[in-house]
Every structure is written in C-alpha cells, then in structure tokens.
Design a protein around this motif. Structure first.
Motif, short mmCIF file in Angstrom:
data_model
loop_
_atom_site.label_atom_id
_atom_site.label_comp_id
_atom_site.label_asym_id
_atom_site.label_seq_id
_atom_site.Cartn_x
_atom_site.Cartn_y
_atom_site.Cartn_z
N ALA A 188 0.83 -1.22 0.00
CA ALA A 188 0.00 0.00 0.00
C ALA A 188 0.86 1.26 0.00
CB ALA A 188 -0.93 0.01 1.21
N MET A 189 1.93 1.25 0.82
CA MET A 189 2.71 2.48 0.98
C MET A 189 4.11 2.40 0.39
SD MET A 189 1.63 3.78 4.77
CE MET A 189 1.88 2.34 5.79
N ARG A 285 9.23 -1.74 -8.20
CA ARG A 285 7.84 -2.11 -7.98
C ARG A 285 7.05 -0.86 -7.56
NH1 ARG A 285 8.59 -5.22 -3.48
NH2 ARG A 285 9.45 -7.00 -4.55
N LYS A 286 5.76 -0.82 -7.92
CA LYS A 286 4.96 0.33 -7.51
C LYS A 286 3.97 -0.05 -6.43
CE LYS A 286 5.33 3.10 -11.60
NZ LYS A 286 4.71 3.72 -12.74
N ALA A 287 3.79 0.84 -5.46
CA ALA A 287 2.80 0.60 -4.40
C ALA A 287 1.49 1.28 -4.80
CB ALA A 287 3.32 1.17 -3.09
N PHE A 288 0.38 0.92 -4.10
CA PHE A 288 -0.91 1.56 -4.38
C PHE A 288 -0.78 3.07 -4.32
CE2 PHE A 288 -2.86 -2.46 -2.61
CZ PHE A 288 -3.38 -2.87 -3.82
N LEU A 289 -0.06 3.55 -3.31
CA LEU A 289 0.09 4.99 -3.12
C LEU A 289 0.71 5.65 -4.35
CD1 LEU A 289 0.12 7.61 -1.49
CD2 LEU A 289 2.12 6.78 -0.27
N ASP A 290 1.74 5.02 -4.94
CA ASP A 290 2.37 5.58 -6.15
C ASP A 290 1.36 5.66 -7.28
OD1 ASP A 290 5.34 5.61 -5.38
OD2 ASP A 290 4.65 3.64 -4.80
N LEU A 291 0.53 4.62 -7.39
CA LEU A 291 -0.46 4.59 -8.47
C LEU A 291 -1.48 5.71 -8.26
CD1 LEU A 291 -0.78 0.73 -8.49
CD2 LEU A 291 0.25 2.09 -10.30
N ARG A 305 -4.49 10.23 2.29
CA ARG A 305 -4.32 9.60 3.61
C ARG A 305 -5.51 8.68 3.92
NH1 ARG A 305 -4.80 13.09 8.84
NH2 ARG A 305 -6.83 12.08 8.90
N GLU A 306 -6.72 9.17 3.61
CA GLU A 306 -7.92 8.36 3.88
C GLU A 306 -7.86 7.03 3.13
OE1 GLU A 306 -11.15 11.99 4.59
OE2 GLU A 306 -10.93 11.13 2.61
N GLU A 307 -7.43 7.08 1.88
CA GLU A 307 -7.41 5.84 1.08
C GLU A 307 -6.30 4.91 1.55
OE1 GLU A 307 -9.94 5.31 -0.28
OE2 GLU A 307 -10.77 7.14 -1.13
N VAL A 308 -5.14 5.47 1.87
CA VAL A 308 -4.05 4.61 2.35
C VAL A 308 -4.43 3.98 3.69
CG1 VAL A 308 -1.64 4.58 3.14
CG2 VAL A 308 -2.24 5.84 1.09
N ASP A 309 -4.99 4.77 4.60
CA ASP A 309 -5.40 4.23 5.90
C ASP A 309 -6.47 3.15 5.72
OD1 ASP A 309 -3.67 5.76 7.36
OD2 ASP A 309 -5.10 7.35 7.81
N THR A 310 -7.36 3.35 4.75
CA THR A 310 -8.40 2.35 4.49
C THR A 310 -7.78 1.03 4.02
OG1 THR A 310 -10.04 4.03 3.96
CG2 THR A 310 -10.48 1.83 3.11
N PHE A 311 -6.81 1.11 3.12
CA PHE A 311 -6.12 -0.12 2.69
C PHE A 311 -5.47 -0.80 3.89
CE2 PHE A 311 -5.24 1.47 -1.89
CZ PHE A 311 -6.49 1.04 -2.28
N MET A 312 -4.83 0.02 4.73
CA MET A 312 -4.13 -0.54 5.88
C MET A 312 -5.10 -1.30 6.79
SD MET A 312 -1.01 0.01 5.55
CE MET A 312 -0.69 -0.80 7.10
N PHE A 313 -6.27 -0.68 7.02
CA PHE A 313 -7.25 -1.30 7.92
C PHE A 313 -7.90 -2.52 7.28
CE2 PHE A 313 -11.87 -1.50 8.88
CZ PHE A 313 -11.76 -2.00 10.16
N GLU A 314 -8.45 -2.33 6.06
CA GLU A 314 -9.19 -3.42 5.40
C GLU A 314 -8.25 -4.53 4.93
OE1 GLU A 314 -13.01 -3.32 5.79
OE2 GLU A 314 -12.36 -4.50 4.07
N GLY A 315 -6.99 -4.16 4.68
CA GLY A 315 -6.10 -5.09 3.99
C GLY A 315 -5.24 -5.97 4.86
#
Ligand code: HEM
Length: 509
Positions: A188-189, A285-291, A305-315
């Motif tokens: 993610a990050m 390699r690319k992370a979600f955040l880079d994309l 930040r909201e999207e990265v935190d959401t990936f962290m929680f859900e993922g």
C-alpha cells in the motif's frame, strides 16, 4: 428541590421529550417497521438490552436463536433507531445490487476517526469517483508484481516459526498479523516496517491499540458521543494513537510525493522513458500509493491519507482472520490437511525453482482454494455489513422505509441449513463447480457483492493462498481448540477469542 428530585425531574422530562419526538418524527417509520417480527422493544434503549444479557462470544449463537424465533427478516431497535436484519439471499441481493443504496450505516462511524471518508466509508459522488480511480490499481498485472512480496514475507514467516518445538502450544495469530502487516505496508505504501522481526515497531503497536480501543468503544454505547468519549482516559489514549497513525501516513505520503517530483525532474534531464518503474523498498515495484499519486485526478493529501489508511485497515486484519480460520479448520481435519499438503507439494515440485510460487502456480492449488472459501463461509472475516436506506425498498413481504438501517447478516446466510446442509461441517467440496451451480449467487458473500463489493478480494485470495501454501508445505498444523469449543468473537472482524492455538510439526523430520 433537592438533588435527587432534580435528577428524577430531568429524567422524567427526557422520557416525555423522547416520546413526543418519537411520535412526531417516527410515526410512519414505526408503523412500517413494527410489522416486521422482532424482540420486545423497551423505551430509550430499544432492544439493545439483549447485548448485555449475553457475553460477546454468545452473540452469534443467540443470533441463530433469533433466526429460528423470528424468521428470515428481523427488526431490532438500536435505541430509537430501527435496524432490520436480512438473512435471505434474494432480499440481500435487492439491497447490495442496488446502485442507489450505497450509504453505510452508523456502524461504520466507529472507524471514521481513523479512515475518514475513504473508500469503505464514503458515499455518493466521492465514493463513485474514487472507486473508479482505485479499481485499476487492483489489476492483475499489479497483483502479479505484489506476488514477490507475498512470497518473500511467507518465507520469512516460515523461517521465524522454525524454533517452535513439536510439543509447544502457542498462539499463531500474532505471527500471521505481523506477516500481513508487513505485506500491506509494502504493497500500500511502499515501505518496509519489518513487523515480523520487530513486533514492537511503533506503527504496529499503534494499529493494534487503535483496533482494540475501537472495539471497546463500540461495545460501550455510553462512550459513543464524542463529547463524552474524548473526556475519558480511554478517549485521550485513542486520540494519541490516532494522531501517531495519521502522522505516520502523512509523512509517508509527503516522502513519496517528493520522490516522485525528484524522479520526474531527473527523467526530464536524462530524457529517459517516463514509463520506467520506480524503485521501492530496494526493488523495482509500484505501491498503491504511487499509483494514486500518478492518477489523472489530483487527490488532496487528506484524500490520499484516507485511502491509504483504508487499505491498511481493510487489507490486513481481514486476511489474517481468513488465514487463521483456514489453519484452525485444517488443524482440526488432518485428513483434508494431508490432501492439501500433497497438492501443495506437487505444485511446488512443478514450480520454477521448487520454492518460489507464482500467480500461475496459485491457480493450480484448487483444493487449497476450496478450503479458503469454506473457511470464509464458516467464519467470514466481515460477518455483518450495514447500509442506511436512502429511499424505501419493497421486499416480497415487507416494506423497508427510507432512513432505516439494514444489517446484511453474512454469517447467518452462510450458516443457513436450507442452503448449506449440516452447516457447521467443514466441507471444502461445497465449492466444487457442480455444487456451486444451483446456489443463489448471494448465498455466499464473504466479500459482499454488487457495486460496493470488496475491491481487494483478488489481492486477499492470492495473499491467503500464498501464506497458507508456505506454512502447510513446511509444517503439519494441529489445532488445540475444536469447532465445538472455539469462541468466534465479533471485534470489527470475526476472530477466535483465544487466538489461534496450535502445535507445529516440521514436515522435514
Ligand atoms: C479475506 C479478506 C477480506 C474480506 C473477507 C473482505 C471483505 C470485505 C467486505 C465484506 C466488504 C464490504 C464492506 C461493506 O459493504 O461495508 C469489503 C470492502 C472493502 N474491502 Fe475488503 N475484504 C478482504 C480483504 C481486503 C483487502 C486485502 C483489501 C485491500 C488491500 C480490501 C479493501 C477493501 C475496500 C477498500 C473496501 C471498500 C470498497 C468500497 O466500498 O468500494 N479488502 N471487504
């Protein structure tokens, strides 16, 4: 008036105001809702008294009794808010497959301080735009790149477990959590937090604290109002963990943005090809955040930040639970575990170097996949999801009024004996093509369904299968608790109360 009289008078006044409010504003809703069967409603607290009658681990057993008593549609009252629980695939389909009913219920308010308006919690235009933007980041070719990370972390996990002796009973749950945390941080990050080698890492500790505090608050309705919660010691602690987590994500976003700017300047100077991949964590390699940073729509720092935190929680919590329940069930069914082991051994033997799985190899692990699916049926990581209706919905027998909260009871659908004979039996063959063929498509929904289904389901399946394949290749797992004694607890996600107690036997000896 003395103090006692004052308290009594205030309480009396509150009850009167409550009833007048109810009568004026909720008359239509009440009339419609009261046609639906459900337990007796008590003024002010509704039917929440039931939460206090039974311990947390009894709630699911109790829910099944409800099902028998009241039928496939049940209404409860969360204080003065009516909640309708749906348990029939055809009713659930009407809500989930409806592109208008995409607003989440108040159940999600508990994670809002952390996740803000990320993909899980947002609604309307914001959700629609962000979903469209984020969907390509879960494309097959991107997941294929992540496979390297899944394999690398799985190998490390297996190595870390080497010091466990054959007789030692221990909790495997935190080991899996640290492994999935390492994976989600890197995917993610694009950063390595090394939770497996350093479980005392600040970020890891904050994620664990915040999850615990969120669950605790959820179970204590009197702590729900912010003005009360943030005055308590617990609320103050929560605020501290929250600010640590947000600071961390903000810092990572800032650094990656700067890296991207530097890279684009270097590319311009060198006139190099801009499609050249970035270097992340020492690897290309690319992370979600880079994309997300490269997307044509410019997301604000807060949105990122909201999207990265959401990936962290859900993922990470969801896949950890899925992996642990799979191991628990296989640890209780040694015959099925042996079959899975044989399948895994064959696939490893046929793989490129005998020890590194690719996405294509995962496709050959058919029995393992059926086990993962059956584990997600018996113990869905997300057992209930909620919606707030934006307009009336007509079911076959009842009308669901706008503003009403709907709980879609995934766990209970998965345990319905009309759909799954002997529902408590672990039987991976339920997912053989000829057995799936005649089931309602909404009878199996661990990843939800419809427009708001889980965006990370392929990621989750690849990750779960990889970690399980490596563990089961190297160790024979024996579960200590049985299906009869284990206590599934609803703590944002469904996890075993005592963790995953196991004994491991090396397959080498
Ligand atoms: C076994 C693992 C997983 C399970 C069982 C699971 C389950 C679910 C469910 C049931 C929902 C719908 C929630 C709702 O409607 O309220 C959901 C949504 C979501 N999941 Fe997953 N999930 C898993 C893994 C993941 C992973 C690995 C990621 C990301 C890397 C992820 C990201 C998301 C996001 C962002 C949403 C919100 C989607 C939207 O509303 O558009 N999930 N998940």
């Amino acid at each position: 008036m003395n103090l006692l009289q004052e308290v009594f008078f205030t309480f009396f006044l509150a009850v009167i105001v409550y009833f007048i409010f109810e009568w004026i504003t909720r008359d239509r809703v009440n009339k419609i809702i009261n046609k639906i069967p459900g337990p007796i409603r008590v003024p002010i607290i509704g039917t929440t008294y039931r939460l206090f009658l039974f311990p947390k681990e009894e709630l699911f057993k109790r829910a099944k009794v409800h099902l028998r008593n009241y039928g496939p549609i049940i209404r409860t009252w969360l204080g003065s808010t009516p909640v309708v629980h749906l348990l029939e695939p055809k009713d659930i389909e009407l809500i989930l497959n409806n592109s208008v009913q995409i607003t989440k219920s108040s159940m999600y308010d508990s994670v809002r301080p952390w996740l803000g308006d990320g993909l899980l919690t947002s609604t309307g235009k914001k959700w629609f735009t962000h979903r469209k933007l984020i969907t390509p980041t879960f494309h097959f070719t991107i997941l294929e790149n992540f496979m390297e990370i899944f394999v690398e972390k799985s190998k490390l996990l297996v190595t870390n477990l080497q010091n466990k002796t054959i007789t030692e009973v221990f909790d495997l749950y935190p080991h899996i959590t640290n492994c999935t945390l390492d994976i989600i941080c890197e995917t993610a990050m694009g950063i390595q937090i090394n939770a497996m080698s350093d479980p005392n890492n600040e970020y890891v500790k904050n994620v664990s604290h915040i999850t615990k505090e969120t669950v605790d608050r959820l179970m204590k309705p009197w702590l729900h109002p912010d003005f009360i919660y943030y005055k308590t010691n617990q609320g103050k602690r929560y605020k501290k963990y929250l600010s640590n987590l947000h600071d961390f994500t903000t810092k990572v976003i800032k650094e990656r943005k700067e890296k991207l700017i530097t890279k684009s300047k270097t590319d311009q100077t060198n006139e190099s090809n801009s499609s050249e991949p970035d270097v992340i964590g020492g690897k290309v390699r690319k992370a979600f955040l880079d994309l997300l940073l490269e997307s044509p729509i410019n997301l604000t720092d807060m949105e990122l930040r909201e999207e990265v935190d959401t990936f962290m929680f859900e993922g990470h919590d969801t896949t950890t639970a899925g992996i642990c329940w799979s191991l628990f069930l296989l640890g209780n069914h040694p015959d099925i575990q042996e079959e899975v082991f044989r399948e895994i051994t064959t696939v490893f033997e046929e793989s490129n170097d005998g020890e590194t799985l690719t996405i294509n190899d995962l496709g050959k692990l058919k029995l393992l996949e059926r086990c993962v699916k059956e584990a997600l049926r018996l113990f869905p990581s997300v057992p209930t999801i909620g919606r707030k209706l934006t307009n009336d919905v007509k079911l076959e027998k009842y009308l669901l009024p706008a503003e009403c909260t709907i709980n879609l009871q995934i766990f209970l659908v998965h345990h319905d004996e009309k759909i799954y004979p002997h529902p408590e039996k672990f039987d991976p063959d339920r997912f053989l093509p000829h057995n799936i063929k005649n089931r309602h498509p909404y009878a199996y929904i661990p990843f939800s369904a419809g427009p708001r289904n889980c965006i990370g389901q392929k990621f989750a399946m690849y990750e779960e299968k990889t970690i399980l394949a490596y563990i089961l290749k190297h160790y024979k797992v024996t579960a200590i608790e049985s299906q009869e004694t284990v206590k599934p607890m609803m703590e944002l996600i469904l996890r075993p109360k005592n963790g995953l107690l196991v004994k491991l036997e090396s397959r080498k000896s």
